[in-house]
Write a protein that holds these residues in place. Structure first.
Motif, PDB file in Angstrom:
ATOM      1  N   GLU A   1       0.811  -1.214   0.000  1.00  0.00           N
ATOM      2  CA  GLU A   1       0.000   0.000   0.000  1.00  0.00           C
ATOM      3  C   GLU A   1       0.843   1.261   0.000  1.00  0.00           C
ATOM      4  N   ASP A   2       2.145   1.140   0.352  1.00  0.00           N
ATOM      5  CA  ASP A   2       3.018   2.304   0.384  1.00  0.00           C
ATOM      6  C   ASP A   2       3.664   2.589  -0.972  1.00  0.00           C
ATOM      7  N   GLN A   3       3.485   1.702  -1.957  1.00  0.00           N
ATOM      8  CA  GLN A   3       4.159   1.862  -3.234  1.00  0.00           C
ATOM      9  C   GLN A   3       3.238   2.512  -4.249  1.00  0.00           C
ATOM     10  N   PRO A   4       3.798   3.319  -5.153  1.00  0.00           N
ATOM     11  CA  PRO A   4       2.982   3.923  -6.212  1.00  0.00           C
ATOM     12  C   PRO A   4       2.332   2.844  -7.071  1.00  0.00           C
ATOM     13  N   LYS A   5       1.168   3.211  -7.619  1.00  0.00           N
ATOM     14  CA  LYS A   5       0.437   2.231  -8.415  1.00  0.00           C
ATOM     15  C   LYS A   5       1.220   1.795  -9.648  1.00  0.00           C
ATOM     16  N   ASP A   6       1.955   2.746 -10.267  1.00  0.00           N
ATOM     17  CA  ASP A   6       2.690   2.360 -11.463  1.00  0.00           C
ATOM     18  C   ASP A   6       3.809   1.387 -11.132  1.00  0.00           C
ATOM     19  N   LYS A   7       4.397   1.536  -9.920  1.00  0.00           N
ATOM     20  CA  LYS A   7       5.450   0.607  -9.525  1.00  0.00           C
ATOM     21  C   LYS A   7       4.860  -0.770  -9.233  1.00  0.00           C
ATOM     22  N   LEU A   8       3.685  -0.791  -8.595  1.00  0.00           N
ATOM     23  CA  LEU A   8       3.030  -2.059  -8.337  1.00  0.00           C
ATOM     24  C   LEU A   8       2.685  -2.760  -9.640  1.00  0.00           C
ATOM     25  N   LYS A   9       2.236  -1.994 -10.605  1.00  0.00           N
ATOM     26  CA  LYS A   9       1.892  -2.557 -11.894  1.00  0.00           C
ATOM     27  C   LYS A   9       3.124  -3.146 -12.566  1.00  0.00           C
ATOM     28  N   GLU A  10       4.254  -2.403 -12.435  1.00  0.00           N
ATOM     29  CA  GLU A  10       5.493  -2.880 -13.031  1.00  0.00           C
ATOM     30  C   GLU A  10       5.933  -4.179 -12.380  1.00  0.00           C
ATOM     31  N   LYS A  11       5.813  -4.244 -11.049  1.00  0.00           N
ATOM     32  CA  LYS A  11       6.202  -5.452 -10.348  1.00  0.00           C
ATOM     33  C   LYS A  11       5.287  -6.614 -10.690  1.00  0.00           C
ATOM     34  N   ALA A  12       4.005  -6.297 -10.874  1.00  0.00           N
ATOM     35  CA  ALA A  12       3.055  -7.353 -11.190  1.00  0.00           C
ATOM     36  C   ALA A  12       3.370  -7.990 -12.536  1.00  0.00           C
ATOM     37  N   LYS A  13       3.926  -7.225 -13.447  1.00  0.00           N
ATOM     38  CA  LYS A  13       4.246  -7.749 -14.761  1.00  0.00           C
ATOM     39  C   LYS A  13       5.438  -8.693 -14.712  1.00  0.00           C
ATOM     40  N   LYS A  14       6.314  -8.493 -13.734  1.00  0.00           N
ATOM     41  CA  LYS A  14       7.531  -9.278 -13.663  1.00  0.00           C
ATOM     42  C   LYS A  14       7.254 -10.615 -12.989  1.00  0.00           C
ATOM     43  N   LYS A  15       7.795 -11.650 -13.530  1.00  0.00           N
ATOM     44  CA  LYS A  15       7.688 -12.953 -12.896  1.00  0.00           C
ATOM     45  C   LYS A  15       9.020 -13.660 -13.047  1.00  0.00           C
ATOM     46  N   LYS A  16       9.298 -14.476 -12.079  1.00  0.00           N
ATOM     47  CA  LYS A  16      10.560 -15.179 -12.105  1.00  0.00           C
ATOM     48  C   LYS A  16      10.514 -16.255 -13.176  1.00  0.00           C
ATOM     49  N   PRO A  17      11.451 -16.269 -14.094  1.00  0.00           N
ATOM     50  CA  PRO A  17      11.423 -17.269 -15.163  1.00  0.00           C
ATOM     51  C   PRO A  17      11.631 -18.671 -14.615  1.00  0.00           C
ATOM     52  N   LYS A  18      10.959 -19.606 -15.195  1.00  0.00           N
ATOM     53  CA  LYS A  18      11.046 -21.002 -14.775  1.00  0.00           C
ATOM     54  C   LYS A  18      11.937 -21.754 -15.751  1.00  0.00           C
ATOM     55  N   LEU A  19      13.095 -22.144 -15.281  1.00  0.00           N
ATOM     56  CA  LEU A  19      14.048 -22.831 -16.141  1.00  0.00           C
ATOM     57  C   LEU A  19      14.060 -24.330 -15.920  1.00  0.00           C
ATOM     58  N   LEU A  20      13.505 -24.804 -14.812  1.00  0.00           N
ATOM     59  CA  LEU A  20      13.559 -26.227 -14.473  1.00  0.00           C
ATOM     60  C   LEU A  20      12.222 -26.891 -14.750  1.00  0.00           C
ATOM     61  N   ASN A  21      12.260 -28.039 -15.417  1.00  0.00           N
ATOM     62  CA  ASN A  21      11.039 -28.821 -15.549  1.00  0.00           C
ATOM     63  C   ASN A  21      10.855 -29.671 -14.295  1.00  0.00           C
ATOM     64  N   LYS A  22       9.803 -30.461 -14.278  1.00  0.00           N
ATOM     65  CA  LYS A  22       9.457 -31.208 -13.058  1.00  0.00           C
ATOM     66  C   LYS A  22      10.578 -32.140 -12.634  1.00  0.00           C
ATOM     67  N   PHE A  23      11.154 -32.871 -13.586  1.00  0.00           N
ATOM     68  CA  PHE A  23      12.234 -33.781 -13.237  1.00  0.00           C
ATOM     69  C   PHE A  23      13.460 -33.024 -12.738  1.00  0.00           C
ATOM     70  N   GLU A  24      13.797 -31.916 -13.395  1.00  0.00           N
ATOM     71  CA  GLU A  24      15.023 -31.194 -13.052  1.00  0.00           C
ATOM     72  C   GLU A  24      14.988 -30.623 -11.642  1.00  0.00           C
ATOM     73  N   LYS A  25      13.806 -30.439 -11.102  1.00  0.00           N
ATOM     74  CA  LYS A  25      13.728 -29.977  -9.716  1.00  0.00           C
ATOM     75  C   LYS A  25      14.266 -31.027  -8.753  1.00  0.00           C
TER      76      LYS A  25
END
Length: 686
Positions: free
Chosen positions: A243-267
């Motif tokens: 709630e302390d962050q600007p809406k545009d920053k929240l939107k920017e963070k929401a767009k970012k996701k950690k890429p998934k490089l490992l499949n089920k077996f590789e985990k």
């Protein structure tokens, strides 16, 4: 090995004194505590054990008939941090350097640097270290050494790197070759050059030793190294409440996701992958290659293991400055992307990296095919389409690039990267007025890849041609951003530190002998030039750099990029013969030697040459009495027959021919006198 056995048996017979706790809460042997830390029998025995340990090393050397430098062994033993109390207890496996379960001559060879440690031991230690330092099992990805999320291509331009405009123009950046720009026009940017330009410095591939701070997430390139600057920027943000962050920053963070490089077996084999990756990120690329090769043999269907192998080979190629090794990495990237069960994020990361390295090697059409495949797989990714547009530019296919950027702008009309490139294409088509809003809006967007000297250059040039004085505002901004040496000197293929002044005297250059030869023989040179002009063979060709506002301007070239035009010189043998003994001119790979004829009514737009590495000599051959002049910065001069004018064409200059007959001059480019011989040999041609 008898001495070791006896030594260990003797240690077993020794009864260890009971330990007591001193006033500081530290356990010490009873005998030492009782004596107040004095020189006890135990101390004497300890010294005896030290001497015995040296005997172990001696025996190792004797058994294998190798001479051992005891000073070296002792120093290596110190580095290996021997704990003699553990040795007394028979815990020699703690110093088992080769992984065979005991302490023998092979361990001694490892300590002396005569033998490499096996991959199995390195992996085991890396896994143990990783388990201690990085216990978070929720991480599915290893980080990447390069931070390429802003890369469109990576040229010196070397590939076009969107976040670093100084690397946006090189067509190929092989480890043993010099690249060229993708648009072949003056004003293409280039990284600041040094004497070592012929061998590009390898990229850093060593991860900082700060592991306790969370790494920033990336939405494009999954393997971004943690660096202190990024940590300082992102850590406070992670601690803020939503709630302390600007809406545009929240939107920017929401767009970012950690890429998934490992499949089920590789985990399930994540610990092994992380251990090998740890070696790579520590800069131990040879060991990392061996570790990933072992994993690929164990798990041949693992895309992540194959991708890790490619990254390690890539790092090794940079360390070795080896094109062959880099080509091997390019093949491994392809293998990783084609394995079944590869995650979409891994496919994207792998193919992006493959395209970059293909461009780095000058395999432009191969890179284009890779990027086309990426766009087919991820059609909604505008960044990939932007990269594809640049790939078309790199092979000179401006029409295809234009279609790509039109598609991007139809979907994302505010995309700054697409705008500056689309504006650049329009200007190359001589659509000057149409190009200005795209170039200007793209630069003002501040999007990655737009802060590029080339775009400041072309926007200012377009404004000048439209009679708009705001051109100098953009030149000033380009200078402030570090793209231009000054508002006047706007060349982009530069070597730092060279003397910079618009006009030069022969004495300033140090090329007095060349100047005297030209001036003494100007009539011979003039007569040969006129004989060529009188022919109907069309040897004089129109100026092709789109520098004329109006009129006719023809050129007849004798040397280009340090190479002699043999057929042309056969037409003017005396002129070429005069120049043969002046390598500062004939060997100038960043210049030309040519006749230049300009007809009445010609005006050449204000412009700058591409590099500060040359000076330009003009020998007057046929000069009308009035109407012909040249301006360099704010100083305007006129030619004289039989006299040489010298100026630095990296500064803005402009030409008028308002006489009633043609003007004929002889242009001789020479190396800047302050360049070293090594630089003259290794600088890339222009």
């Amino acid at each position: 090995m008898a001495p070791r056995k006896n030594f260990r048996n003797q240690a077993k017979k020794e009864v260890k004194p009971a330990a007591v706790v001193n006033k500081n809460g530290v356990k010490v042997e009873a005998s030492v505590a009782a004596s107040g830390g004095g020189f006890s029998g135990t101390k004497i025995f300890t010294w005896f054990m030290v001497l015995a340990l040296l005997g172990v090393w001696s025996s190792v050397a004797v058994v294998w008939f190798d001479l051992v430098d005891y000073d070296n062994v002792i120093e290596r033993a110190k580095e290996f941090r021997f704990n003699f109390s553990e040795v007394l207890q028979g815990k020699l496996s703690a110093y088992d350097a080769d992984g065979d379960g005991d302490f023998d001559v092979e361990d001694a060879k490892v300590l002396l640097g005569l033998k490499e440690r096996p991959v199995s031991v390195l992996l085991r230690e890396a896994k143990e270290e990783y388990a201690v330092k990085e216990p978070d099992d929720s991480r599915d990805e290893a980080t990447h050494p390069y931070g390429d999320e802003n890369n469109a291509i990576d040229t010196k331009g070397e590939l076009v790197e969107k976040a670093q405009p100084q690397q946006t123009v090189e067509e190929s950046k092989q480890y043993n070759n010099q690249p060229g720009s993708y648009n072949n026009q003056p004003g293409s940017p280039e990284t600041k050059e040094t004497e070592a330009e012929s061998v590009p410095e390898p990229e850093a591939d060593v991860e900082p030793e700060v592991e306790s701070v969370p790494e920033p997430e990336a939405d494009v390139e999954p393997e971004v190294e943690s660096v202190p600057e990024l940590e300082a920027e992102f850590v406070p943000e992670l601690k803020e409440n939503a709630e302390d962050q600007p809406k545009d920053k929240l939107k920017e963070k929401a767009k970012k996701k950690k890429p998934k490089l490992l499949n089920k077996f590789e985990k399930t084999i994540k610990t092994e992958i992380d251990a090998a990756e740890k070696l790579r990120k520590k800069g131990k690329v040879e060991e990392a290659v061996r570790a990933f090769e072992t994993l690929v043999l164990q798990y041949p269907q693992s895309p992540r293991c194959r991708y890790g192998k490619a990254l390690a080979e890539d790092g090794l190629a940079e360390k070795m400055l080896s094109n062959d090794m880099l080509q091997k990495a390019i093949g491994t990237y392809k293998e990783a992307s084609e394995l079944p069960n590869a995650t979409p994020d891994l496919i994207k990361a792998t193919l992006k990296k493959r395209a970059e390295r293909q461009q780095f090697l000058g395999r432009m059409r191969g890179a284009l095919a890779t990027l086309e495949k990426l766009v087919q797989i991820f059609p909604e990714d505008m960044a990939l389409k932007n990269d594809l547009g640049v790939a078309h530019l790199l092979i000179g296919d401006n029409n295809s690039a234009k279609r790509v950027y039109e598609e991007v702008l139809a979907t994302a009309p505010s995309d700054g990267f697409a705008k500056v490139h689309y504006g650049f294409i329009l200007k190359s088509e001589n659509k000057i007025a149409e190009s200005i809003p795209f170039l200007r809006d793209g630069l003002e967007s501040g999007d990655p890849g737009t802060d590029d000297g080339r775009f400041y250059f072309h926007l200012g040039d377009a404004l000048q041609r439209m009679g708009d004085d705001s051109a100098y505002k953009w030149y000033e901004r380009g200078h402030q951003r570090g793209h231009f040496a000054s508002v006047w000197q706007r060349s982009l293929y530069n070597v730092d530190g060279l003397k910079a002044q618009p006009w030069w005297t022969p004495k300033d250059t140090g090329y007095m002998d060349l100047v005297k030869t030209l001036e003494r023989n100007w009539r011979i040179i003039r007569d040969e030039a006129q004989s060529v002009m009188d022919r109907t063979t069309g040897l004089f060709v129109p100026e092709e750099e789109n520098l004329r506002e109006k009129g006719e301007w023809g050129q007849f070239t004798l040397w280009q990029q340090g190479k002699k035009a043999g057929e042309s010189c056969r037409s003017v043998p005396k002129t070429c013969g005069l120049l043969e003994r002046y390598p500062e001119a004939t060997g100038c790979k960043r210049g030309q030697i040519k006749f230049s004829v300009m007809q009445p009514g010609t005006h050449v737009w204000p412009h700058t040459g591409p590099t500060n590495c040359r000076l330009r000599m003009h020998l007057g051959l046929v000069i009308p009495k009035t109407g012909c002049k040249i301006r360099c910065t704010n100083d305007t001069r006129a030619w004289e027959e039989g006299k040489v004018l010298i100026f630095d064409d990296s500064f803005e200059h402009e030409v008028w021919q308002d006489a009633d007959s043609y003007r004929l001059i002889f242009i001789v480019d020479v190396w800047h006198p302050e360049l070293t011989q090594y630089q003259r040999q290794t600088l890339s041609p222009i």
